[in-house]
Design a protein around this motif. Structure first.
Motif, PDB file in Angstrom:
ATOM      1  N   GLU A 269      -2.861   8.174  -9.388  1.00 37.78           N
ATOM      2  CA  GLU A 269      -1.936   7.943  -8.249  1.00 37.78           C
ATOM      3  C   GLU A 269      -1.254   6.261  -8.631  1.00 37.78           C
ATOM      4  O   GLU A 269      -0.282   6.367  -9.287  1.00 37.78           O
ATOM      5  CB  GLU A 269      -2.621   7.722  -6.659  1.00 37.78           C
ATOM      6  CG  GLU A 269      -2.707   9.240  -6.160  1.00 37.78           C
ATOM      7  CD  GLU A 269      -3.143   9.017  -4.873  1.00 37.78           C
ATOM      8  OE1 GLU A 269      -2.679   8.637  -4.168  1.00 37.78           O
ATOM      9  OE2 GLU A 269      -3.775   9.943  -4.420  1.00 37.78           O
ATOM     10  N   SER A 569      -1.345  14.997  -3.862  1.00 45.79           N
ATOM     11  CA  SER A 569      -0.836  13.678  -4.160  1.00 45.79           C
ATOM     12  C   SER A 569      -0.707  13.244  -5.695  1.00 45.79           C
ATOM     13  O   SER A 569       0.284  12.528  -6.065  1.00 45.79           O
ATOM     14  CB  SER A 569      -1.273  12.601  -3.284  1.00 45.79           C
ATOM     15  OG  SER A 569      -2.530  12.376  -3.627  1.00 45.79           O
ATOM     16  N   ASN A 573       2.730  12.499  -7.875  1.00 47.35           N
ATOM     17  CA  ASN A 573       2.949  11.205  -8.355  1.00 47.35           C
ATOM     18  C   ASN A 573       3.280  11.447  -9.748  1.00 47.35           C
ATOM     19  O   ASN A 573       4.426  10.732 -10.226  1.00 47.35           O
ATOM     20  CB  ASN A 573       1.829  10.471  -8.303  1.00 47.35           C
ATOM     21  CG  ASN A 573       1.703   9.593  -7.363  1.00 47.35           C
ATOM     22  OD1 ASN A 573       2.058   8.392  -7.008  1.00 47.35           O
ATOM     23  ND2 ASN A 573       0.821  10.190  -6.267  1.00 47.35           N
ATOM     24  N   THR A 676       4.994  13.743   3.573  1.00 47.67           N
ATOM     25  CA  THR A 676       3.515  13.320   3.360  1.00 47.67           C
ATOM     26  C   THR A 676       2.685  13.570   4.677  1.00 47.67           C
ATOM     27  O   THR A 676       3.333  13.458   5.678  1.00 47.67           O
ATOM     28  CB  THR A 676       3.770  11.985   2.915  1.00 47.67           C
ATOM     29  OG1 THR A 676       1.965  11.482   2.598  1.00 47.67           O
ATOM     30  CG2 THR A 676       3.834  10.920   3.700  1.00 47.67           C
ATOM     31  N   ALA A 678       0.266  11.376   4.983  1.00 44.12           N
ATOM     32  CA  ALA A 678      -0.625  10.392   4.787  1.00 44.12           C
ATOM     33  C   ALA A 678      -0.644   9.511   6.230  1.00 44.12           C
ATOM     34  O   ALA A 678      -1.673   8.932   6.412  1.00 44.12           O
ATOM     35  CB  ALA A 678       0.339   9.248   3.997  1.00 44.12           C
ATOM     36  N   PHE A 679       0.087  10.121   7.264  1.00 41.62           N
ATOM     37  CA  PHE A 679      -0.032   9.432   8.565  1.00 41.62           C
ATOM     38  C   PHE A 679      -0.677  10.508   9.606  1.00 41.62           C
ATOM     39  O   PHE A 679      -0.410  10.355  10.834  1.00 41.62           O
ATOM     40  CB  PHE A 679       1.501   9.108   8.963  1.00 41.62           C
ATOM     41  CG  PHE A 679       2.184   8.081   8.021  1.00 41.62           C
ATOM     42  CD1 PHE A 679       1.472   6.831   7.961  1.00 41.62           C
ATOM     43  CD2 PHE A 679       2.970   8.591   7.337  1.00 41.62           C
ATOM     44  CE1 PHE A 679       2.225   5.953   7.223  1.00 41.62           C
ATOM     45  CE2 PHE A 679       3.628   7.563   6.535  1.00 41.62           C
ATOM     46  CZ  PHE A 679       3.250   6.306   6.396  1.00 41.62           C
ATOM     47  N   THR A 735      -4.540   0.226   4.276  1.00 40.96           N
ATOM     48  CA  THR A 735      -3.973   1.546   3.777  1.00 40.96           C
ATOM     49  C   THR A 735      -2.654   1.997   4.217  1.00 40.96           C
ATOM     50  O   THR A 735      -1.965   2.730   3.571  1.00 40.96           O
ATOM     51  CB  THR A 735      -5.136   2.789   4.001  1.00 40.96           C
ATOM     52  OG1 THR A 735      -5.301   2.992   5.223  1.00 40.96           O
ATOM     53  CG2 THR A 735      -6.569   2.070   3.192  1.00 40.96           C
ATOM     54  N   VAL A 736      -2.437   1.913   5.642  1.00 36.46           N
ATOM     55  CA  VAL A 736      -1.234   2.259   6.191  1.00 36.46           C
ATOM     56  C   VAL A 736      -0.173   1.246   6.417  1.00 36.46           C
ATOM     57  O   VAL A 736       0.961   1.133   5.735  1.00 36.46           O
ATOM     58  CB  VAL A 736      -1.491   2.717   7.651  1.00 36.46           C
ATOM     59  CG1 VAL A 736      -0.228   3.426   8.385  1.00 36.46           C
ATOM     60  CG2 VAL A 736      -2.389   4.002   7.643  1.00 36.46           C
ATOM     61  N   GLN A 740       0.699   2.734   2.469  1.00 40.19           N
ATOM     62  CA  GLN A 740       1.828   3.936   3.044  1.00 40.19           C
ATOM     63  C   GLN A 740       2.860   3.575   3.569  1.00 40.19           C
ATOM     64  O   GLN A 740       4.075   4.316   3.383  1.00 40.19           O
ATOM     65  CB  GLN A 740       0.814   4.908   3.666  1.00 40.19           C
ATOM     66  CG  GLN A 740      -0.473   5.186   2.832  1.00 40.19           C
ATOM     67  CD  GLN A 740      -0.218   6.176   1.706  1.00 40.19           C
ATOM     68  OE1 GLN A 740       0.955   6.247   1.260  1.00 40.19           O
ATOM     69  NE2 GLN A 740      -1.088   6.596   0.986  1.00 40.19           N
ATOM     70  N   LYS A 743       5.881   2.277   1.443  1.00 40.53           N
ATOM     71  CA  LYS A 743       6.186   3.432   0.602  1.00 40.53           C
ATOM     72  C   LYS A 743       6.993   4.255   1.194  1.00 40.53           C
ATOM     73  O   LYS A 743       8.356   4.455   0.573  1.00 40.53           O
ATOM     74  CB  LYS A 743       4.988   3.730  -0.042  1.00 40.53           C
ATOM     75  CG  LYS A 743       5.056   4.796  -0.841  1.00 40.53           C
ATOM     76  CD  LYS A 743       3.903   5.721  -1.408  1.00 40.53           C
ATOM     77  CE  LYS A 743       4.262   6.691  -2.459  1.00 40.53           C
ATOM     78  NZ  LYS A 743       2.857   7.401  -2.923  1.00 40.53           N
ATOM     79  N   TYR A 744       6.775   5.051   2.553  1.00 37.81           N
ATOM     80  CA  TYR A 744       7.386   5.981   2.874  1.00 37.81           C
ATOM     81  C   TYR A 744       8.691   5.514   3.902  1.00 37.81           C
ATOM     82  O   TYR A 744       9.804   6.179   3.857  1.00 37.81           O
ATOM     83  CB  TYR A 744       6.471   6.884   3.693  1.00 37.81           C
ATOM     84  CG  TYR A 744       5.776   7.886   2.652  1.00 37.81           C
ATOM     85  CD1 TYR A 744       6.124   8.720   1.980  1.00 37.81           C
ATOM     86  CD2 TYR A 744       4.425   7.389   2.461  1.00 37.81           C
ATOM     87  CE1 TYR A 744       5.529   9.596   0.853  1.00 37.81           C
ATOM     88  CE2 TYR A 744       3.784   8.138   1.445  1.00 37.81           C
ATOM     89  CZ  TYR A 744       4.190   9.237   0.731  1.00 37.81           C
ATOM     90  OH  TYR A 744       3.456  10.001  -0.190  1.00 37.81           O
TER      91      TYR A 744
END
Length: 850
Positions: A269, A569, A573, A676, A678-679, A735-736, A740, A743-744
């Motif tokens: 990643e 993921s 990437n 994603t 991711a959340f 991390t969030v 993340q 990023k999003y």
């Protein structure tokens, strides 16, 4: 020399001497162990003769042996002045001047002993010291070891350099000196030091601020106002931050780029993003110099495979040895639960040599680790215990501290405890552990606390430090002994051999110890040690973009899944990287040629062409948002269209707006449905998405600049224990909120702007940089400037209550800081000291420039 070294190593007498030296030094390191048999006497004349013969042989085995004999001769008590003089001469011959200085500092030899050598030997020493001294443009001479001397020459002669060497060889230090020399020689120069983590960014940037020439800006973030205002600058940044800089400035010319911990190019990643920023740097400035540094590997040349055709390149693998290491196994004894046996591992051979007793039998894993570390750690400090997670770190630290008596009061420790209780939580267990000179350390902790822990550990005031995998990411925490049991890199991922030896390289502080110890616990349980090491082997580096195309099956599956949300993921990437190349009009043939099966190559190529052709948003969003598939962006755009709503209904609000939490939750839900997982996974129909509400609340309060302690209070309800709430909040921030979410949410905003443009609306959004607000965790421009100066978020938030100006320049903020009575402010002493240190450094730099 090869024949001579073979004769030496074949000598039965010399092999016996080496074994006796290993046992004697092991006993000196761990006086609490009981040797199975006493070591034999050492013929030091013969030992030093053999070491002298090996000193000209550059192999790791030979150099390790030379150092082991010479260091033992200096440290053990049965040698005379003649022996010590010879050992000093041998260390000088191999360029290990710091071990000589260590012996002098411990009064093992008198300072300047080489001046009393016989004339020929004295001349040889002078010659070697001159060879290992680099004249700088400042007029000073830089003392280096042989490895550092060779790397300096390579940097002077080649455009692209890939160097692979053991962790303790001194790679980062000599590269930093190369940066400083180039800055002194050029009035206009841009150097980039790419660090793998924010923690390392702060450490390296602090070193540069102290040593860089005047009129040099040290930049650590894309939002630093000085980035575009100076001719001479050093950027110490992660690949994410360099990517942001490259996207906002085109072209962004870099003269010198250093990639630290370059094995990160193999990460599926972040390694892909690292490759993307490297490609962009070459495109913007084909003539830049690039230096890669990685731990000892077999194939450093692979990192040079994407260099420009005209670039002169060199790849080297150094076997430099600066400290010895003892690889030790500790295993249980059947029907004797408190007894442990000790074995030495030497060139693949395991030899049982000693035993020791624990305080009592250990029935649980944290106790077992703690009891072994306590039994062997001694009172000299320098002990690191490696564990596999933040919760394990807290448990093991608690167990070790319970075995220790209360330490004497220390002002530095008390100040750190005060900061911990104020900035995190009054009941954070770190404060209790510190009372016994024990601490734990993991990547999600506040920078101000983590940095002070590292300083106090280096000073010997913290004797046991329990760490997680942050040790593998370039954090500078050398130690005397490192303990580990079932070592993993994250849950359920056993350390590879390469990771093990990278971690083991922290044991042994060059210039502070003659040797380091790696203690592997419970090695008799094979299930705990699937990659149990016996011999240091060179690992194979890989480049994720190459590897992902050579082993293309996961990418093909991802494409055939119709780019399902959250399905893979790593493949997303890689696909995003290739789509960025395709959308920018670059030829990707050389990438696709790595796919060996023609039908699969065609399938990937068609998917890329279709993804770019079907994109109904500006194509520059694809390279701008690395790691996000253009298919996901298109899905989001189509969702906006399907609602038919006014684009303003979807805009991300400023954190202070009254409905900000609800609107961020709505955005996270929409991102989860289209882009994603991711959340958290999407909720079922009619369900309230509690996780996304929790994250939306955290994101909003984080951007507001809410202190960490308040964020933890919000999470620590009756159902959530304090310790878990602290860990969870710090993990979510790292991390969030800081990774993340920027990023999003920044991609969400750009796709929303494309939707708004279709509707003829061009003023959607508040104009604030959402990535900046999230990564820094502040919202006022004045706070951004303070962080750009080098203050931690903790210090910036503490100061913000005294700052009444919202917009100021870096110079104005420095002037304001210089005028303040920092010690009179109601903030923790360590935060005061951080601010005062920065102010003093700024004042010193200003005086130098005058």
């Amino acid at each position: 020399m090869t024949d001579l070294s073979q004769v030496v190593f074949d000598s039965q007498k010399f092999r016996g001497i080496l074994q006796s030296i290993r046992l004697r030094t092991l006993q000196a390191e761990f006086p609490m162990i009981e040797m199975d048999r006493p070591p034999t006497e050492i013929d030091w004349n013969y030992a030093l003769l053999c070491a002298s013969a090996l000193s000209a042989v550059p192999t790791e085995r030979a150099q390790n042996t030379v150092l082991r004999v010479a260091a033992a001769c200096l440290a053990l008590s049965d040698t005379d002045d003649t022996h010590k003089s010879a050992a000093t001469a041998i260390l000088d011959r191999v360029g290990n001047h710091r071990s000589v200085e260590l012996a002098e500092s411990r009064d093992l030899v008198q300072p300047g002993l080489w001046k009393q050598f016989p004339p020929l030997l004295r001349l040889e020493t002078i010659k070697k010291r001159l060879q290992l001294s680099i004249p700088l443009s400042s007029g000073e001479n830089l003392a280096v070891n042989s490895f550092q001397s060779e790397l300096w020459k390579d940097a002077a002669d080649f455009d692209w350099v890939s160097v692979s060497a053991p962790t303790s060889a001194g790679k980062s230090r000599i590269v930093r000196e190369w940066f400083l020399e180039k800055l002194r020689q050029n009035d206009r120069f841009t150097a980039v030091y790419l660090a793998p983590t924010r923690a390392l960014v702060e450490e390296v940037s602090a070193d540069f601020r102290e040593a860089a020439p005047t009129d040099t800006s040290i930049v650590v973030m894309p939002w630093d106002p000085e980035l575009d205002q100076t001719q001479r600058r050093v950027l110490v940044v992660t690949q994410e931050r360099l990517h942001l800089i490259q996207q906002s400035r085109h072209p962004f010319d870099i003269d010198l780029l250093f990639v630290d911990e370059a094995q990160g190019l193999g990460n599926a990643e972040r390694g892909v993003l690292l490759q993307q920023v490297l490609d962009r740097a070459v495109e913007d400035r084909p003539g830049l110099q690039v230096i890669f540094a990685s731990p000892l590997s077999a194939n450093p040349t692979i990192l040079l495979s994407d260099k420009p055709a005209a670039a002169r390149s060199r790849a080297t693998t150094s076997e430099a040895v600066t400290v010895n290491q003892n690889l030790i196994r500790v295993e249980g004894v059947y029907r004797a639960p408190a007894k442990r046996i000790v074995s030495l591992v030497d060139e693949g051979q395991v030899l049982q040599v000693a035993s020791f007793e624990l305080q009592q039998r250990a029935t649980r894993v944290p106790m077992r680790i703690a009891y072994v570390a306590h039994a062997l750690g001694g009172s000299d400090g320098g002990n690191i215990v490696y564990v596999n997670g933040a919760d394990d770190a807290e448990k093991v630290a608690k167990n070790i501290s319970d075995l220790l008596s209360e330490a004497e009061d220390d002002e530095d420790i008390s100040n750190l405890q005060d900061l911990v209780r104020t900035a995190v939580h009054p009941k954070y267990s770190l404060a209790d552990a510190l009372a016994k000179r024990v601490a734990f350390h993991y990547g999600n902790m506040p920078l101000a606390i983590r940095s002070e822990i590292e300083r106090l550990f280096g000073d010997g005031k913290i004797e046991f430090l329990v760490c997680t995998s942050t040790l593998l990411e370039g954090v500078n925490l050398p130690c005397r002994t490192i303990f580990m049991r079932n070592p993993q890199k994250g849950r359920g991922r056993p350390l590879t051999e390469a990771d093990f030896w990278n971690l083991a390289g922290r044991a042994g502080r060059w210039g502070k110890e003659f040797q380091g110890n790696i203690v592997c616990i419970d090695t008799d349980d094979e299930s705990l040690w699937p990659n149990l090491p016996t011999v240091r082997r060179r690992s194979n580096l890989k480049v994720a973009t190459h590897h992902g195309l050579q082993d293309v099956a996961p990418l093909i599956s991802y494409i055939r899944s119709d780019f399902a949300v959250g399905s893979d993921s790593a493949s997303e990437n890689l696909f995003s990287y290739l789509a960025a190349q395709q959308s920018s009009g670059r030829d990707i043939t050389h990438h696709l040629q790595r796919i060996t099966v023609p039908a699969e190559r065609t399938e990937v190529e068609r998917a890329l062409v279709r993804a770019v052709e079907d994109a109904q948003f500006p194509l520059d969003l694809i390279p701008r948002h690395a790691g996000i598939s253009p298919i996901a962006m298109q899905r989001l755009l189509e969702h906006f269209r399907a609602t038919g709503n006014d684009p303003h209904d979807f805009t991300l609000p400023l954190p202070e707006e009254p409905d900000s939490r609800q609107r961020y939750q709505d955005a996270l839900v929409l991102i989860g449905a289209t882009m994603t997982a991711a959340f958290g996974l999407p909720s079922g129909p009619g369900e309230t998405d509690r996780r996304k509400w929790q994250l939306a609340n955290l994101i909003v309060n984080w951007m507001k600049g809410m202190p960490l302690a308040r964020l933890i209070e919000q999470r620590a309800t009756g159902k959530t224990p304090i310790a878990k709430a602290i860990r969870d909040v710090m993990a979510d921030i790292e991390t969030v909120a800081r990774f993340q979410a920027p990023k999003y949410l920044s991609c969400y905003s750009d796709v929303l702007a494309a939707y708004a443009a279709e509707r003829g609306i061009h003023d959607v959004g508040h104009g604030q940089d959402i990535t900046m607000l999230l990564e820094l965790g502040v919202s006022r421009p004045s706070e951004v400037v303070l962080m750009a100066l080098g203050l931690s978020r903790t210090a910036t938030i503490a100061l913000s209550q005294y700052v009444t100006v919202d917009n100021w320049t870096s110079s104005e903020s420095r002037d304001w800081l210089a005028r303040q009575n920092i010690e009179g402010m109601d903030i923790p002493v360590l935060i005061q000291q951080e601010i005062i240190n920065l102010t003093n450094a700024q004042a010193l730099s200003h005086r130098k420039s005058e």
